[in-house]
Design a protein around this motif. Structure first.
Motif, PDB file in Angstrom:
ATOM      1  N   GLN A  17      69.363  53.168   2.557  1.00  0.00           N
ATOM      2  CA  GLN A  17      69.231  53.184   3.667  1.00  0.00           C
ATOM      3  C   GLN A  17      67.717  52.308   3.840  1.00  0.00           C
ATOM      4  OE1 GLN A  17      69.005  57.124   5.429  1.00  0.00           O
ATOM      5  NE2 GLN A  17      71.400  57.376   5.349  1.00  0.00           N
ATOM      6  N   VAL A  18      66.957  52.506   3.091  1.00  0.00           N
ATOM      7  CA  VAL A  18      65.761  51.769   3.147  1.00  0.00           C
ATOM      8  C   VAL A  18      65.823  50.515   2.748  1.00  0.00           C
ATOM      9  CG1 VAL A  18      63.417  51.883   2.024  1.00  0.00           C
ATOM     10  CG2 VAL A  18      64.251  53.954   2.618  1.00  0.00           C
ATOM     11  N   SER A  19      66.782  50.108   1.962  1.00  0.00           N
ATOM     12  CA  SER A  19      66.776  48.746   1.735  1.00  0.00           C
ATOM     13  C   SER A  19      67.429  48.007   2.722  1.00  0.00           C
ATOM     14  CB  SER A  19      67.950  48.563   0.534  1.00  0.00           C
ATOM     15  OG  SER A  19      69.116  48.703   0.959  1.00  0.00           O
ATOM     16  N   LEU A  20      67.892  48.466   3.704  1.00  0.00           N
ATOM     17  CA  LEU A  20      68.571  47.645   5.113  1.00  0.00           C
ATOM     18  C   LEU A  20      67.418  47.637   5.919  1.00  0.00           C
ATOM     19  CD1 LEU A  20      71.949  49.320   5.418  1.00  0.00           C
ATOM     20  CD2 LEU A  20      71.423  47.348   4.499  1.00  0.00           C
ATOM     21  N   LEU A  21      66.239  48.054   5.766  1.00  0.00           N
ATOM     22  CA  LEU A  21      65.206  47.946   6.696  1.00  0.00           C
ATOM     23  C   LEU A  21      64.175  47.071   6.723  1.00  0.00           C
ATOM     24  CD1 LEU A  21      64.699  51.676   7.416  1.00  0.00           C
ATOM     25  CD2 LEU A  21      66.204  50.275   8.313  1.00  0.00           C
ATOM     26  N   SER A  22      64.408  46.020   5.550  1.00  0.00           N
ATOM     27  CA  SER A  22      63.616  44.887   5.454  1.00  0.00           C
ATOM     28  C   SER A  22      64.543  43.735   4.736  1.00  0.00           C
ATOM     29  CB  SER A  22      62.405  45.328   4.325  1.00  0.00           C
ATOM     30  OG  SER A  22      62.894  45.749   3.184  1.00  0.00           O
ATOM     31  N   GLY A  23      64.123  42.387   5.011  1.00  0.00           N
ATOM     32  CA  GLY A  23      64.753  41.418   4.412  1.00  0.00           C
ATOM     33  C   GLY A  23      64.830  41.294   2.867  1.00  0.00           C
ATOM     34  N   GLU A  24      65.780  40.547   2.487  1.00  0.00           N
ATOM     35  CA  GLU A  24      65.733  40.523   0.956  1.00  0.00           C
ATOM     36  C   GLU A  24      65.191  38.925   0.827  1.00  0.00           C
ATOM     37  OE1 GLU A  24      69.249  40.883  -2.253  1.00  0.00           O
ATOM     38  OE2 GLU A  24      69.648  39.359  -0.741  1.00  0.00           O
ATOM     39  N   VAL A 236      57.821  51.935  11.691  1.00  0.00           N
ATOM     40  CA  VAL A 236      58.928  52.878  11.395  1.00  0.00           C
ATOM     41  C   VAL A 236      59.040  53.888  12.475  1.00  0.00           C
ATOM     42  CG1 VAL A 236      60.676  54.233   9.984  1.00  0.00           C
ATOM     43  CG2 VAL A 236      59.372  52.311   8.772  1.00  0.00           C
ATOM     44  N   ASN A 237      57.988  54.640  12.516  1.00  0.00           N
ATOM     45  CA  ASN A 237      58.144  55.745  13.702  1.00  0.00           C
ATOM     46  C   ASN A 237      57.963  55.109  15.254  1.00  0.00           C
ATOM     47  OD1 ASN A 237      58.169  57.723  11.755  1.00  0.00           O
ATOM     48  ND2 ASN A 237      55.953  57.744  11.370  1.00  0.00           N
ATOM     49  N   ALA A 238      57.221  53.932  15.285  1.00  0.00           N
ATOM     50  CA  ALA A 238      57.271  53.395  16.582  1.00  0.00           C
ATOM     51  C   ALA A 238      58.806  52.912  17.013  1.00  0.00           C
ATOM     52  CB  ALA A 238      56.001  52.271  16.640  1.00  0.00           C
ATOM     53  N   GLY A 239      59.417  52.575  16.198  1.00  0.00           N
ATOM     54  CA  GLY A 239      60.795  51.894  16.818  1.00  0.00           C
ATOM     55  C   GLY A 239      61.180  50.574  16.128  1.00  0.00           C
ATOM     56  N   LEU A 240      60.436  50.350  15.241  1.00  0.00           N
ATOM     57  CA  LEU A 240      60.807  48.928  14.360  1.00  0.00           C
ATOM     58  C   LEU A 240      61.752  49.149  13.569  1.00  0.00           C
ATOM     59  CD1 LEU A 240      59.894  45.872  14.308  1.00  0.00           C
ATOM     60  CD2 LEU A 240      58.445  46.055  12.338  1.00  0.00           C
ATOM     61  N   ASP A 241      62.978  48.588  13.486  1.00  0.00           N
ATOM     62  CA  ASP A 241      63.955  48.841  12.717  1.00  0.00           C
ATOM     63  C   ASP A 241      63.924  47.959  11.310  1.00  0.00           C
ATOM     64  OD1 ASP A 241      65.532  50.632  14.168  1.00  0.00           O
ATOM     65  OD2 ASP A 241      66.036  49.183  15.543  1.00  0.00           O
ATOM     66  N   LEU A 242      63.519  46.761  11.599  1.00  0.00           N
ATOM     67  CA  LEU A 242      63.628  45.812  10.586  1.00  0.00           C
ATOM     68  C   LEU A 242      62.357  44.857  10.231  1.00  0.00           C
ATOM     69  CD1 LEU A 242      65.366  44.228   8.497  1.00  0.00           C
ATOM     70  CD2 LEU A 242      66.277  42.995  10.281  1.00  0.00           C
TER      71      LEU A 242
END
Length: 813
Positions: A17-24, A236-242
């Motif tokens: 799940q964490v891996s999907l929250l930032s670009g590769e 993350v807590n504010a609402g930034l997904d990616l």
């Protein structure tokens, strides 16, 4: 059968799940092979799809009209067509998401990115954004509306604090985003770099959660602008997904640690990952197992659409009967720095490598043949010396001292590069490498040659071994390469015609301050002077009609750098004045990304604003000049007489361009035409202005209340001798009270009518057209009283008025 996002989310481990929250990498998210989840790929927009290349070169793509040119069409249906076509471009680049549209408001007249945005007016910007997004997403490509929010200038844009009253935010700056969510259902939103009222947008919970998800019901992905997030738990807590781009800086192991310590709840990570999976599901990325491929698809349908849209955005500002030109126009003097150069787009992340580009000269020559045309440049208008286009051998070193053996070698075909990882085939460390580039330059004429160089990093240029330009020893950050580069440094050298010199450019990277990139650009030019202006005047005097092509380019109208004023660069005002004195039959064709001062406006017969209309620029301009197409555009931004008339002109630098890291929107609601009207300042050309090759009359304005708002009707007649296009604009004036603009645009309609044709149109005014935002009540309020409806052809050209009684009401958010 492919699993859905809801089915997949709980099959993912926390690490997945964490891996999907930032670009590769720069343009994609990592796959999850264990569950058959492929890569989600994004590409820059909004006037095309560049693909995964850098800002320079790469696979060619279709270049569509820029944002302000689409804004000038006043045509949401056309915006939808463009969005749908660009979706095809996105797919041709192997991507699923377009980083578009850009909908920030034209607050000032000098914002370097005004060209990329639609309008100074939120109603117009909203309607066009909705059309564009619907077009994109109808083809399964996600829109990413940007930049959320308060990014109305490019000065210190990665750190500036935009201080904006909530009422101005709600009524103006957030309105296009709200429409994108509620009406178009945008699948993604990009947070801006700047702070908003003290908190970076990427970690602004009020903006990303309270307003976006709570008040508006957004269920898509919020991604950062590139390098625009700075923290882990707060974003993350504010609402930034990616977080983009990759590899991660603040997610990954840092986010796992934040979950372990309780700074971020597992449920929050799950929701963020679910949002990303939902975006992948909507765009087909979940089941996209194909190999990555980028294709150059030069489609005839796209060519035709770009040409038609370019003409639809051309604004005829003035015409004393000279246009359209007759089929047999006699001799034409084609003059100016933009005559033989195709100015098709602005600069920055919106730029791409076009399939081709048509200059005004080429457009005219295709129609008339070159034998009827006489050319004179008159002057130049470049910001930087003309790009050196020659073969260069680039040697790369995995250190900043140009020492040892090069680790990689490649060939460049011009003296510029924009390096993003992987650099030199991944053989050098980004931010800690150097390069030496060698080639030759042959002078085409004798005389003084000016060498220019600027870089994000340290650079210097040698000619035959002698140092000519030093942008290394005293390097200082300036206004290039997104504020990570120095301003251009120049050096002069006398050369003889045919003389060839060996060029050596040395470059060393430096760590970025806010954006992590390395880049350089080198050019060589010949300064023009009085003789060239005199020659242009002589060419005009000998011609039946003089066409003067002036303006700016993507060097001036660019992301990362605001303009210093709105005067035409260089000696272009002198050129226009000289040509107008020589020939009263002078047409000025402007190509800019926003307003310019026109001290010569009263001396020329016609003025056509053509913006940056995409790769068919010259063809579209010729179509309008000869009447094959209507000048279909109307101004989406007011043109002031002088810079000091504009809404952000102030004795207080905190208002603009900003002071001590803060820019304060002290004008509140009074931007654009609202400002000029409230201050009693006559603009040079008002918002909504534009002439047709026909004439129109409005009559019979009526209205009645309906579903909490109103429905207006008005009759439009083409009173001229030929088919024509017009835009009916409906403004609403509130009951007299403090702190409300005298009137605001609330509805409009674009029509094509035959000679003598009459048509009754209906214009819907929703309840919000009469409402104001009340910060104390945290809602929209309709004040009771009589509201005035004003129908016209511009903000100052009102033809019909009437009043309607509205009852007090409170509207939901």
């Amino acid at each position: 059968m492919t699993a859905t996002a809801d089915q997949l989310i709980d099959q993912l481990t926390l690490e997945e799940q964490v891996s999907l929250l930032s670009g590769e990498d720069f343009w994609s998210l990592p796959a999850v092979p264990r569950l058959g989840i492929g890569k989600l790929r994004v590409t820059d927009g909004p006037n095309g799809a560049r693909g995964s290349g850098s800002l320079i070169g790469g696979v060619t793509a279709a270049a569509f009209p820029v944002g302000i040119a689409i804004g000038a069409t006043w045509d949401p249906a056309l915006a939808r067509e463009i969005g749908s076509a660009i979706a095809e471009e996105v797919r041709s680049k192997g991507a699923h998401v377009s980083l578009a549209p850009t909908v920030n408001i034209h607050r000032s007249v000098t914002n370097g990115r005004n060209f990329e945005c639609y309008s100074e007016d939120p109603a117009l910007a909203s309607a066009l954004a909705v059309g564009y997004i619907r077009g994109l997403q109808s083809q399964g490509v996600a829109a990413t509306i940007k930049h959320f929010a308060g990014n109305e200038s490019e000065i210190e844009r990665t750190t500036i604090d935009s201080v904006i009253p909530e009422r101005a935010l709600r009524e103006i700056y957030l309105r296009p985003f709200e429409a994108a969510v509620k009406e178009a259902g945008t699948w993604a939103v990009m947070s801006s770099y700047n702070k908003l009222n003290g908190t970076y947008a990427a970690e602004n919970r009020w903006l990303l959660t309270t307003v976006l998800r709570g008040d508006w019901g957004f269920d898509g992905v919020v991604m950062s602008d590139w390098f625009g997030s700075r923290t882990t738990a707060p974003t993350v807590n504010a609402g930034l997904d990616l977080e983009m781009p990759g590899p991660t800086r603040d997610r990954g192991a840092k986010l796992l640690a934040a979950v372990e310590t309780g700074e971020v709840a597992r449920a929050t990570v799950r929701q963020r990952a679910l949002n990303v999976l939902r975006l992948m599901e909507r765009t087909g990325a979940l089941e996209d197992r194909g190999s990555f491929e980028e294709r150059a698809e030069d489609r005839p349908a796209h060519r035709a659409l770009i040409r038609r849209a370019g003409a639809a955005g051309c604004v005829l500002l003035k015409n004393e009967g000279l246009l359209p030109l007759p089929a047999e126009p006699g001799r034409l003097a084609v003059i100016g720095p933009n005559a033989r150069t195709a100015r098709i787009m602005g600069g920055g992340s919106a730029q791409l490598n076009p399939h081709y580009s048509v200059s005004p000269w080429e457009g005219l020559a295709a129609r008339l043949g070159e034998a009827r045309l006489d050319y004179a440049p008159g002057c130049d208008n470049h910001r930087w010396e003309p790009l050196l286009r020659t073969a260069l051998t680039a040697e790369y070193f995995d250190n900043t001292e140009l020492s040892g053996a090069p680790v990689h070698e490649e060939e460049l075909d011009e003296a510029q590069a924009f390096w993003v990882p992987p650099i030199a085939g991944g053989k050098v460390t980004p931010g800690a490498f150097s390069a030496r580039l060698t080639g030759t330059f042959t002078a085409e004429s004798s005389g003084l040659h000016r060498f220019g160089l600027h870089s994000a990093g340290y650079s210097r240029l040698y000619a035959d071994g002698a140092l000519v330009v030093d942008a290394w020893s005293n390097w200082q950050k300036g206004r290039t390469f997104f504020e990570e580069g120095c301003d251009e440094v120049t050096g002069d050298l006398e050369l003889e015609r045919g003389q060839t010199v060996e060029i050596t450019i040395e470059f060393a990277a430096r760590p970025g301050d806010n954006l992590h990139l390395s880049a350089f650009r080198a050019g060589i030019g010949r300064p023009l002077g009085d003789a060239e202006i005199s020659a242009a005047a002589e060419a005009a005097r000998a011609a039946d009609t003089a066409l003067v092509f002036v303006g700016r380019s993507g060097e001036w109208d660019t992301e990362g750098s605001d303009l210093e004023d709105i005067a035409l660069p260089g000696r272009q005002d002198e050129l226009v004045a000289a040509v107008a004195r020589a020939n009263p039959r002078t047409v000025v064709v402007l190509q800019t990304g926003g307003p310019v001062e026109m001290p010569w406006a009263g001396d020329v017969a016609a003025i056509l604003q053509a913006w940056y209309p995409g790769q068919e620029a010259g063809s579209a301009i010729a179509d309008v000049l000869f009447g094959d197409a209507e000048p279909g555009g109307r101004l989406p931004q007011s043109f002031p007489v002088r810079w000091s008339d504009n809404p952000t002109a102030s004795d207080d630098p905190e208002v603009y361009p900003g002071k001590d890291g803060q820019v304060r929107y002290a004008e509140g609601l009074f931007i654009g035409y609202r400002h000029y009207e409230a201050k009693g300042i006559a603009p040079l050309y008002p918002f909504g202005h534009g002439l047709s090759y026909s004439t129109f009359a409005l009559s019979g304005l009526t209205a009645e209340t309906a579903t909490g708002g109103a429905m207006a009707r008005i009759t439009v007649e083409n009173t001229g001798p030929r088919h024509g296009t017009t835009v009916v604009q409906l403004y609403v004036a509130p009951p007299e009270m403090a702190e409300r603009p005298l009137k605001t645009l609330e509805a409009f309609a674009k029509l094509d009518l035959a000679p003598g044709e009459r048509r009754e149109i209906h214009l819907t005014l929703p309840p919000r057209a009469f409402a104001r935002f009340d910060g104390d009540a945290q809602g929209w309020i309709i004040d009771p009283g009589r509201y005035r409806l004003m129908a016209g052809l511009s903000a100052t050209d009102i033809h019909e008025t009437m009043e309607i009684e509205m009852q007090a009401a409170t509207l939901p958010l």
